[in-house]
Design a protein around this motif. Sequence first.
Motif, short mmCIF file in Angstrom:
data_model
loop_
_atom_site.label_atom_id
_atom_site.label_comp_id
_atom_site.label_asym_id
_atom_site.label_seq_id
_atom_site.Cartn_x
_atom_site.Cartn_y
_atom_site.Cartn_z
N ALA A 870 -17.53 -45.77 54.61
CA ALA A 870 -18.03 -44.89 55.58
C ALA A 870 -18.00 -43.35 55.13
CB ALA A 870 -17.42 -44.84 56.71
N LEU A 871 -19.03 -42.75 55.05
CA LEU A 871 -19.19 -41.37 54.54
C LEU A 871 -19.64 -40.49 55.55
CD1 LEU A 871 -20.35 -42.28 50.98
CD2 LEU A 871 -18.05 -41.75 51.54
N ASP A 872 -19.46 -39.04 55.35
CA ASP A 872 -20.25 -37.96 56.27
C ASP A 872 -21.10 -37.21 55.44
OD1 ASP A 872 -20.87 -35.94 57.80
OD2 ASP A 872 -19.59 -36.86 59.15
N LEU A 873 -22.25 -37.05 55.36
CA LEU A 873 -23.23 -36.13 54.50
C LEU A 873 -22.92 -34.85 54.56
CD1 LEU A 873 -26.85 -37.65 55.70
CD2 LEU A 873 -25.62 -37.94 53.46
N MET A 897 -23.31 -43.69 56.72
CA MET A 897 -23.42 -42.42 56.29
C MET A 897 -23.71 -41.48 57.65
SD MET A 897 -25.27 -42.52 52.67
CE MET A 897 -26.24 -43.62 53.24
N SER A 898 -22.95 -40.69 58.21
CA SER A 898 -23.20 -40.04 59.29
C SER A 898 -23.85 -38.65 58.89
CB SER A 898 -21.66 -39.72 60.31
OG SER A 898 -21.39 -41.03 60.40
N ARG A 899 -24.65 -38.02 60.09
CA ARG A 899 -25.09 -36.69 60.17
C ARG A 899 -24.66 -35.93 61.21
NH1 ARG A 899 -31.29 -38.26 58.58
NH2 ARG A 899 -31.33 -38.75 56.58
N CYS A 900 -24.28 -34.80 60.93
CA CYS A 900 -23.72 -33.82 62.02
C CYS A 900 -25.05 -33.08 62.61
CB CYS A 900 -22.76 -32.89 61.58
SG CYS A 900 -21.32 -33.69 60.88
N LYS A 901 -24.71 -32.76 64.03
CA LYS A 901 -25.91 -32.06 64.56
C LYS A 901 -25.19 -30.62 64.65
CE LYS A 901 -27.61 -33.74 68.28
NZ LYS A 901 -27.52 -34.18 69.66
N LYS A 902 -25.98 -29.61 63.97
CA LYS A 902 -25.48 -28.19 64.02
C LYS A 902 -26.35 -27.31 65.07
CE LYS A 902 -24.75 -28.42 58.82
NZ LYS A 902 -25.21 -27.92 57.85
#
Length: 948
Positions: A870-873, A897-902
């Motif tokens: 499990a990773l984070d972009l 792979m998770s993406r954050c909401k900015k």
Amino acid sequence: MSAAGDGEDGGGAAADTVVLEITDAAASPSSTPPPTPIPVSALAGPLPSPTVVAVRADRGRLIESSSYFRALLGGSFSESGSGYVRISCDLAAAVQVLRYLFEPPASFAISHHNFLQLLENTASQLAVPSQELELGGHLDEGALFLAVESLLADCERWFRTVRSRNPSMVVPLDIIIEAWYFAQKHGVTFVEDVCPGYLAQNFVQVISSRSFVHIPYDLLCSTIDSPHLTVDSEKQLCEAILSWVSASRQSSEQSVSNSADNQLSLLSKVRVCLLPLGFAAGTKRNCFEFGNNAVCMILNLLKDSLQTLLYTVTDDNLDSYRIRLTEYSKKIVLSGCPQLTTQFLYISALPTDLDAVFKRTIVSDVNDGCLNHYNGLVKKAKTLSFRNFEDLQYLLLRCPWINEINLSIDTSVILSKYSIISSRSEVRRDVNRNLSSYYMQSGSYGTSVNPVFSNISKLILEGRNDITDMNLLEISMLKSSLCYINIKHCTLLTDDGISTLLLNCRKMHSMVLSYTSFGYHSIQTLCSLDPSDSFSYHKDEHAHVMAFRLQELHLEGCEGISCAAMSQLVSNMNIVKSLCLRETSLADGALCNFVGSSLEYLDISETLVSMVSLAPVIRRNSNLSCLKTAGCRNLLFEQGEVQSTSGNKYGRFLQEITSMCYLEDVEMGWAFCPVRVDDLIPSFSKVRRMTVGLGTTLPENILHALPEICPFLESLVLRFQVISDRVVRNLLESSTNLQVLCLHYCLGSLTSFSFQTKAPALRILRLQWVTPWITNDDLTILTQNCNLVELLLSGCKLLDPSSQEIISSGWPNLTCLQLEECGRITVDGVSSILDCKALEDVLIRHTGRGIGRTIITDAIRELPLLRKLALDLCDASEGGYDTPNVPEGKMMRSVRMSRCKKSAAAARSCFGEASSSSSNPKPVQHRETIVLEWSSRQLTTTVVEERL
């Protein structure tokens, strides 16, 4: 020993008898008068004195049976005609020998209780030196005096028979050790011959004995070298050697140099390439050179095991690669050993007298899936043929005695409750061949009834989300034998498919159906009359339905069950022992209809039940050892109305538990709030696993007293509790069996002092948002105090790239590592993390923007056991990661792979750091997760809205 005669008959004994006055050599000298002589037959009962006894015995029998008495009583000495002889020796042993000489064989038996005593008094000398008799002096206490040749032969016959006929260990290990020392001192060769083989064939029992660490070095070496050495796995043997070595280091009996030589010699006997990779890595903590060598060999073997074996066969040196199989083997454990392929099973079964050329041909043929030399192998090796272990049905055809099959894999991380944005699948490029050729030799394959499958009673398919209703129909061929099935997380199965299986397999009594589409149709099948029911005359009308006979039923997460259907189902389950209805529609109306009284395991977590329905169930099931009620918010409600918590509501809940149950596994939240230690004693005195979560707050006095309340505690999970240094340190110091400690979102004033204590049993440590103060120094102390296999840290902002090296060198045997919001650990990459070769589950999120594009490929290549990643972009140094279609490793199951909401104004980074214009950072929000899942045939890429 002394012998003397006074010229008297000691009580008028006849000329053909002699009185033997036997004094225990270990007793202090005494001036008491001689005891009254007794017949030999009286020796079978209690002796008149514990230190001295006088026995009337037949002179001729003594002379005939014993070299010692032949020299003493039948020679030309002055004592030869004496009727009274005094002997100083081991009294108990002498009594056993005299009983052997004079009692009928049927009334005297050699056993492990008297074997050593008999041995010590028969085996030293088969003739007593005449000068010893002339001097009338004492022999050494260890000298053996009676020299009864026939008894020595009988001891040998009994010992050899015990070794050859008994499937388990009859003679205790401490007696074997004493006999070995004695045999070495006095040259008793049969003991030296038998002991190593006897211990070897019973080695699994031997290593569980407290006396194992006292086995002399030469006996242990001979045992390990024995061809009869029987162990469940090479790991078991290595663990035993390491424990013996550790004990010998602490012993003052051996010099340091000698101990080191012994250690190297013993460890060299381990076939390191057969060890589990994780275990091998773990040995680096205390035996770095051995562990590092083992890891390197296993990794090299994983790269090309076939070529390695072919070279070994050519050199005719297969011993290091043979799995230890003997005629005494009952179980072989190969888990954690991906390097052990089909070829290893072949060479382990091959006779040692086969020529190298033939062995090489066989190994090559196995790799090619060709069995041209199978007939020759059967003739010379007398072993079975396995063409491909991935093909279950072919395996069963070749091995009809198998009765339990476990083909479970990791479950999908995507549950039905998640919102799927998109999904696509593509066939893996490495998907193999047509398997139909494998069935050519079996004409019975594919028929509806096949006696080959008549033994399969237990089938575990958990996580197989590629199994369809058609596969279930094929499984129905096991209808005459199948009693247990586990299809948890088999998401493609429908309610109709499951009900068809149940309709065909009416002998089923145990089912794990969690997170499937089990629903109305399956329940109707379980609750309908069975036309083939053997209980047709049972007085209970429920006995005529399949549900009545259920012993285990797990329906966790089965959301397609209506309240009415649930009520119908539970009302028919009278003898169920294990019931899991977690995350279902279960409510009071259904649970009130449950009348079973055999429950041992009950999980109703995250349901709508209250004490109205639960209290009678607890009261009626006194054998309940596992109770899980976490997330049951209605436990404090009654008939839909909130009752006062200031009264006895908590007390009622605890009263039902403490008055009826002795729990071993408990998971509670709402309504679980004891205020006194006495509330939990003694009903919690057997608890081994405890989880306490949202809905209650345990007082500090209860938390501090947990080691006292639960002396056998092995696992403790605390969520949303108030904890302190005093509580945590006491747990680690006093709960000597504690293997799992999980602290999630707990409040309190923890400091580094909490973990500055030894916790040798601790294996799993999860610290989620409770230890923001952890530094590299704290990590170093942790590595010294505990040997972890799983570590989860989140919110540890002070960690940096050096933390990787501390973790990988301190815990080289980690199988699970999860790091989230942990400072800047990965700002320079993840090279040290990839040194933990046993890792199976890795999660790295918000730990520093320094992870390269090839992380997925690198991790799969460097970590042969890796199944989950499990990773984070946000951590990608180049904006993203490359994703392979075909992973090089065989174990890989999923990548997330998770993406954050900015924020639109980009007021902060995705790491939660406030910008200069913002003083109030907010938790990171995630937009979506990309999930890659590999099955045996395809790669599926799914995008979900949630962060997984």
